[in-house]
Design an enzyme around this catalytic site. Structure first.
Site, PDB file in Angstrom:
ATOM      1  N   GLY A 101       1.677   2.423  10.827  1.00  0.00           N
ATOM      2  CA  GLY A 101       2.700   3.458  10.707  1.00  0.00           C
ATOM      3  C   GLY A 101       3.390   3.824  12.016  1.00  0.00           C
ATOM      4  CD  GLU A 134      -3.227   5.787   6.355  1.00  0.00           C
ATOM      5  OE1 GLU A 134      -3.156   5.770   5.107  1.00  0.00           O
ATOM      6  OE2 GLU A 134      -2.369   5.249   7.085  1.00  0.00           O
ATOM      7  CB  SER A 151       4.029  -1.644  12.368  1.00  0.00           C
ATOM      8  OG  SER A 151       3.678  -0.292  12.590  1.00  0.00           O
ATOM      9  CG  HIS A 187      -6.333   2.446   4.684  1.00  0.00           C
ATOM     10  ND1 HIS A 187      -5.903   3.368   5.613  1.00  0.00           N
ATOM     11  CD2 HIS A 187      -5.358   1.504   4.601  1.00  0.00           C
ATOM     12  CE1 HIS A 187      -4.707   3.002   6.059  1.00  0.00           C
ATOM     13  NE2 HIS A 187      -4.356   1.875   5.462  1.00  0.00           N
ATOM     14  CD  GLU A 197      -4.274  -1.947   7.177  1.00  0.00           C
ATOM     15  OE1 GLU A 197      -3.101  -2.122   6.820  1.00  0.00           O
ATOM     16  OE2 GLU A 197      -4.943  -0.973   6.829  1.00  0.00           O
ATOM     17  N   GLY A 225       2.450  -1.048   4.342  1.00  0.00           N
ATOM     18  CA  GLY A 225       2.587   0.360   3.969  1.00  0.00           C
ATOM     19  C   GLY A 225       4.051   0.753   3.850  1.00  0.00           C
ATOM     20  N   GLY A 226       4.583   1.336   4.908  1.00  0.00           N
ATOM     21  CA  GLY A 226       5.940   1.877   4.889  1.00  0.00           C
ATOM     22  C   GLY A 226       7.002   0.930   4.336  1.00  0.00           C
ATOM     23  CG  ASN A 242      -1.789   1.211   1.323  1.00  0.00           C
ATOM     24  OD1 ASN A 242      -1.871   1.984   0.367  1.00  0.00           O
ATOM     25  ND2 ASN A 242      -2.433   1.402   2.462  1.00  0.00           N
ATOM     26  CD1 TRP A 243       3.843   1.284  -2.837  1.00  0.00           C
ATOM     27  CD2 TRP A 243       3.449   2.253  -4.818  1.00  0.00           C
ATOM     28  NE1 TRP A 243       4.564   0.613  -3.783  1.00  0.00           N
ATOM     29  CE2 TRP A 243       4.341   1.178  -5.006  1.00  0.00           C
ATOM     30  CE3 TRP A 243       3.064   2.996  -5.927  1.00  0.00           C
ATOM     31  CZ2 TRP A 243       4.850   0.846  -6.265  1.00  0.00           C
ATOM     32  CZ3 TRP A 243       3.554   2.676  -7.177  1.00  0.00           C
ATOM     33  CH2 TRP A 243       4.445   1.604  -7.339  1.00  0.00           C
ATOM     34  CE  LYS A 244      -0.382   3.403   4.656  1.00  0.00           C
ATOM     35  NZ  LYS A 244      -0.419   3.601   6.104  1.00  0.00           N
TER      36      LYS A 244
HETATM   37  P1  PGA Z   1       2.152   0.439   7.668  1.00  0.00           P
HETATM   38  O1  PGA Z   1       0.741   0.725   6.934  1.00  0.00           O
HETATM   39  O2  PGA Z   1       2.656  -0.865   7.144  1.00  0.00           O
HETATM   40  O3  PGA Z   1       3.025   1.611   7.272  1.00  0.00           O
HETATM   41  O4  PGA Z   1       1.873   0.389   9.123  1.00  0.00           O
HETATM   42  C1  PGA Z   1      -0.156  -0.310   6.697  1.00  0.00           C
HETATM   43  C2  PGA Z   1      -1.428   0.216   6.075  1.00  0.00           C
HETATM   44  O5  PGA Z   1      -1.897   1.290   6.489  1.00  0.00           O
HETATM   45  O6  PGA Z   1      -1.988  -0.405   5.166  1.00  0.00           O
END
Ligand code: PGA
Length: 251
Positions: free
Chosen positions: A172, A96, A211, A94, A166, A232-233, A8-10
Site C-alpha cells: 500500500g 494487516e 504495490s 496477512h 509481501e 490490493g489497491g 485482495n479487496w481487503k
Molecule cells: P497493495 O496490497 O497491492 O495495495 O500493496 C497488497 C496486499 O496487501 O495484499
C-alpha cells in the site's frame, strides 16, 4: 506452473459493489493461461458467486478463516463454511492481521492446516517489516514464518498451498520491492518448501505482493521464481485489474 493473480479487496466492497465489480470484470478479456481469484469480504462472497453465474473465473477466495470447523467461537468463520461457498483459496497471516489483530505464526499454522483439510488452498502470507529489513533480518524472519505455517500441511494432493511474499514496507505504499529482491526471497522460501515437501514443493506457487500495479506486473511476472501476484489497491477497479491480468501474461 500456471501463474496466479489474486485480487485482495481487503475491507472494501459489500455485496452490492462486489456484485457490480464481478459483472464488470466478466465483460473483460482475460489471458487463458492464467489463474485469477478474488479475495472478497465474507459478507460479499455470496454476491461474488451469484454474479459469476456459470463463469469459473475469477475463483473465489476468502481473506481469513478460523482454525476449527465448528464450536463456540463467536464471530468466526469456519473453513468448511467457506468450502460450502466453493472457495478455492483463503488468505492466512496477512500482515494487516498480524499487526492489527495480533495473529501469530502458530495461529496461521493452525488456520492453514484446517483450511487444507477442508479442501481450500491456504495462501500463506509472509514478509518482513521495514525495521527487520534495516537490521538485515529479513531472510531469517520470512523463513521462520513459512516454516511455522507449513508445519501441518501436505504439499501434494488437493488444496496445494500458495505462498505470498509481501514485504510489509511495500504494501500500500506505492513502493514495491525490486523484482531482484523478490526473486532472492522467493528462492529462500522455495528452499523452505523443498525441505518440508520434497519434490512436491515444485507445485507450490510463490506469488509476490506489495504495490503491484499495471506498470510493474509484467516485470515481476517475467522474473524467474515469481509465480504470480497478490494485488490490493490495483484490484479495486475491475477494468484496471483486467488490464493488469493481461499485462501479466503478454499475448
Ligand atoms: P497493495 O496490497 O497491492 O495495495 O500493496 C497488497 C496486499 O496487501 O495484499
Amino acid at each position: 506452473m500456471k501463474k496466479l493473480i489474486i485480487a485482495n479487496w481487503k475491507m472494501h466492497y459489500g455485496p452490492l459493489k462486489a456484485g457490480a465489480w464481478v459483472r464488470a470484470f466478466r465483460r473483460e478479456r482475460l489471458p487463458k493461461d492464467l489463474d485469477v481469484a478474488v479475495a472478497a469480504p465474507f459478507v460479499s462472497l455470496a454476491a461474488v458467486r451469484a454474479s459469476l453465474g456459470r463463469a469459473s473465473i475469477p475463483a473465489l477466495a476468502a481473506q481469513d478463516a478460523f482454525w476449527a470447523n465448528e464450536g463456540a467461537f463467536t464471530g468466526e468463520i469456519a473453513p468448511v463454511m467457506l468450502s460450502e461457498f466453493s472457495c478455492a483459496y483463503c488468505l492466512v497471516g496477512h500482515s494487516e492481521r498480524r499487526i492489527n489483530l495480533g495473529e501469530t505464526d502458530e495461529m496461521v499454522a493452525k488456520k492453514a492446516a484446517v483450511l487444507q483439510k477442508a479442501g481450500i488452498s491456504p495462501v500463506i502470507c509472509v514478509g518482513e517489516t521495514e525495521t527487520q529489513r534495516r537490521k538485515g533480518e529479513q531472510d531469517k524472519i520470512v523463513r521462520a514464518q513459512l516454516t511455522a505455517a507449513v508445519a501441518g500441511l501436505k504439499g501434494d494432493g488437493r488444496a496445494v498451498p500458495v505462498v505470498a511474499y509481501e514485504p510489509v514496507w511495500a504494501i500500500g505504499t506505492g513502493r514495491p520491492c525490486t523484482p531482484q529482491h523478490a526473486k532472492d526471497m522467493h528462492g529462500n522460501l522455495r528452499g523452505v518448501l523443498k525441505k518440508k515437501f520434497g519434490a512436491a514443493a515444485d507445485h507450490v506457487r510463490i506469488v509476490y505482493g506489495g504495490s503491484v500495479d499495471l506498470r510493474n506486473i509484467g516485470e515481476f511476472l517475467t522474473t524467474t521464481g515469481i509465480d504470480g501476484a497478490l494485488v490490493g489497491g490495483a484490484s479495486l477497479d475491475p477494468r484496471n485489474f483486467a488490464l493488469l491480468c493481461r499485462a501479466a501474461i503478454p499475448a
